[in-house]
Design an enzyme around this catalytic site. Sequence first.
Site, mmCIF file in Angstrom:
data_model
loop_
_atom_site.group_PDB
_atom_site.id
_atom_site.type_symbol
_atom_site.label_atom_id
_atom_site.label_comp_id
_atom_site.label_asym_id
_atom_site.label_seq_id
_atom_site.Cartn_x
_atom_site.Cartn_y
_atom_site.Cartn_z
ATOM 1 N N LYS A 93 0.812 -1.228 0.000
ATOM 2 C CA LYS A 93 0.000 0.000 0.000
ATOM 3 C C LYS A 93 0.840 1.270 0.000
ATOM 4 O O LYS A 93 0.442 2.295 -0.544
ATOM 5 C CB LYS A 93 -0.940 0.008 1.207
ATOM 6 C CG LYS A 93 -1.956 -1.125 1.202
ATOM 7 C CD LYS A 93 -3.292 -0.635 0.737
ATOM 8 C CE LYS A 93 -4.328 -1.730 0.519
ATOM 9 N NZ LYS A 93 -4.258 -2.944 1.292
ATOM 10 N N GLU A 142 -9.715 6.382 3.221
ATOM 11 C CA GLU A 142 -10.586 5.360 3.794
ATOM 12 C C GLU A 142 -9.712 4.160 4.131
ATOM 13 O O GLU A 142 -8.653 3.979 3.536
ATOM 14 C CB GLU A 142 -11.648 4.937 2.778
ATOM 15 C CG GLU A 142 -11.193 3.905 1.725
ATOM 16 C CD GLU A 142 -10.097 4.371 0.774
ATOM 17 O OE1 GLU A 142 -9.964 5.596 0.595
ATOM 18 O OE2 GLU A 142 -9.361 3.520 0.230
ATOM 19 N N SER A 189 1.748 -9.882 -1.175
ATOM 20 C CA SER A 189 1.338 -8.485 -0.986
ATOM 21 C C SER A 189 1.580 -7.937 0.407
ATOM 22 O O SER A 189 1.751 -6.728 0.565
ATOM 23 C CB SER A 189 -0.143 -8.326 -1.365
ATOM 24 O OG SER A 189 -0.949 -9.196 -0.592
HETATM 25 C C1 LIG Z 1 -5.137 -4.060 1.120
HETATM 26 C C2 LIG Z 1 -4.443 -5.336 0.873
HETATM 27 C C3 LIG Z 1 -4.812 -6.181 -0.209
HETATM 28 C C4 LIG Z 1 -5.998 -5.921 -1.087
HETATM 29 O O1 LIG Z 1 -5.964 -4.727 -1.810
HETATM 30 P P1 LIG Z 1 -5.632 -4.715 -3.364
HETATM 31 O O2 LIG Z 1 -5.943 -3.320 -3.762
HETATM 32 O O3 LIG Z 1 -6.507 -5.727 -4.006
HETATM 33 O O4 LIG Z 1 -4.206 -5.045 -3.502
HETATM 34 C C5 LIG Z 1 -4.065 -7.323 -0.441
HETATM 35 N N1 LIG Z 1 -3.028 -7.659 0.358
HETATM 36 C C6 LIG Z 1 -2.668 -6.901 1.412
HETATM 37 C C7 LIG Z 1 -1.526 -7.337 2.258
HETATM 38 C C8 LIG Z 1 -3.359 -5.703 1.707
HETATM 39 O O5 LIG Z 1 -2.991 -4.952 2.748
#
Ligand SMILES: *Cc1c(COP(=O)(O)O)cnc(C)c1O
Length: 401
Positions: free
Chosen positions: A95, A117, A384
């Site tokens: 993020k 948000e 992610s």
């Molecule tokens: C917020 C988040 C997501 C989902 O958001 P995307 O916009 O789909 O990437 C996925 N993995 C993690 C670790 C997150 O914090």
Amino acid sequence: MTVQQPHSHLPDEKGKFGPFGGRYVPETLIPALDELASEYKTAVSDPSFQMQMQQILRHYVGRATPLYHAERLSSMYNAKIYLKREDLCHTGAHKINNATGQILLALRMKKPRIIAETGAGQHGVATATVCARFGLKCDIYMGQEDVERQSLNVARMKLLGANVIPVTSGTATLKDATNEAMRDWVTNVRSTHYIIGSVVGPHPYPMMVRDFQSVIGREARAQILEQEGKLPHYLVACVGGGSNAMGLFYPFVNDTDVKIIGVEAAGEGIHTGRHCAPLSAGSPGVFQGSASYLIQDADGQVAPSHSISAGLDYPGVGPEHSWMKEAGRAEYVSVTDSEALDAVRLTAEQEGIIVALETAHAIAWLKHMSDRLQPDTIVIINCSGRGDKDMNTIVRELELA
Ligand SMILES: *Cc1c(COP(=O)(O)O)cnc(C)c1O
């Protein structure tokens, strides 16, 4: 050089990805969206902006993140599996790549106040972090339900100097927090920049957030060419709003031999109706500023969503994913809460990495790929985020206490 195919020119000047995207917002926001789009356009071709961005990504966020060959997962699944380690970014997820880009734009536009948000709190934490770093005032909207579920992230945001505003309307979750943030922006648009946390919302957000997150795919592309001497066969990423997925996918969209798979949250199972898999089980509509797939009932009302992973618990999805689905460029699948939990445990035991519940959805898809995998099949999975934020859920669900 790759051949330029139509996709990489999207969105068009109206912010459309085929029939998806666009701007479905109150009239009062149009000037702000125009200002943002024009500032963004100037910034990306300004070498000083690019330099500043690269400096921060390198020395503050911790980029480039590794592309890690997960040897034990690879031998289990009989393929060459690589994890793109976004969990190693500052604040623990991808993020911050986007939050960094957008705060630099806010500074260029001389906006003294930031709003955002947040659902699980990861985007709120990333935004509060960059606001602290650059000394901007920060108000974060968060559903009351999420404030209670994610108390540690609320504390992190407060410690970073942000003001967390609980939202009690609707289901008191992410979509309601987004509605409130939009309302705030309409009222305070001259002083305020709204940092949207995924590839959703009105144009130019889906394009801009994608571009800021594309650093993931650009690095991964160079890294796999260096480590394997060729492009991967598959890219796999989880899809909530879709930003970590678009970030990995976009630099490969014109490499048509690279197969792209987005994994949504099937929650308790698609057939139960308790899921958040708009691409797998939803239909096109308009939601929170753009046209895309979403989960809706027969009357076109947004239906409640469910996932064990707060970051995937959102009834909509970015318009570019809807376009990639319809254009046949990507395949969208889903895995359940319990499959994701199994993948958290497996990755911890096999690789010594505790992944976020969102990320675990992407890893869980591997077991459905067995008929497509050979020992030399290269799969890049976007890791992610890290799982620290999910430990309460993981302890409860896996009965670790
Ligand atoms: C917020 C988040 C997501 C989902 O958001 P995307 O916009 O789909 O990437 C996925 N993995 C993690 C670790 C997150 O914090």
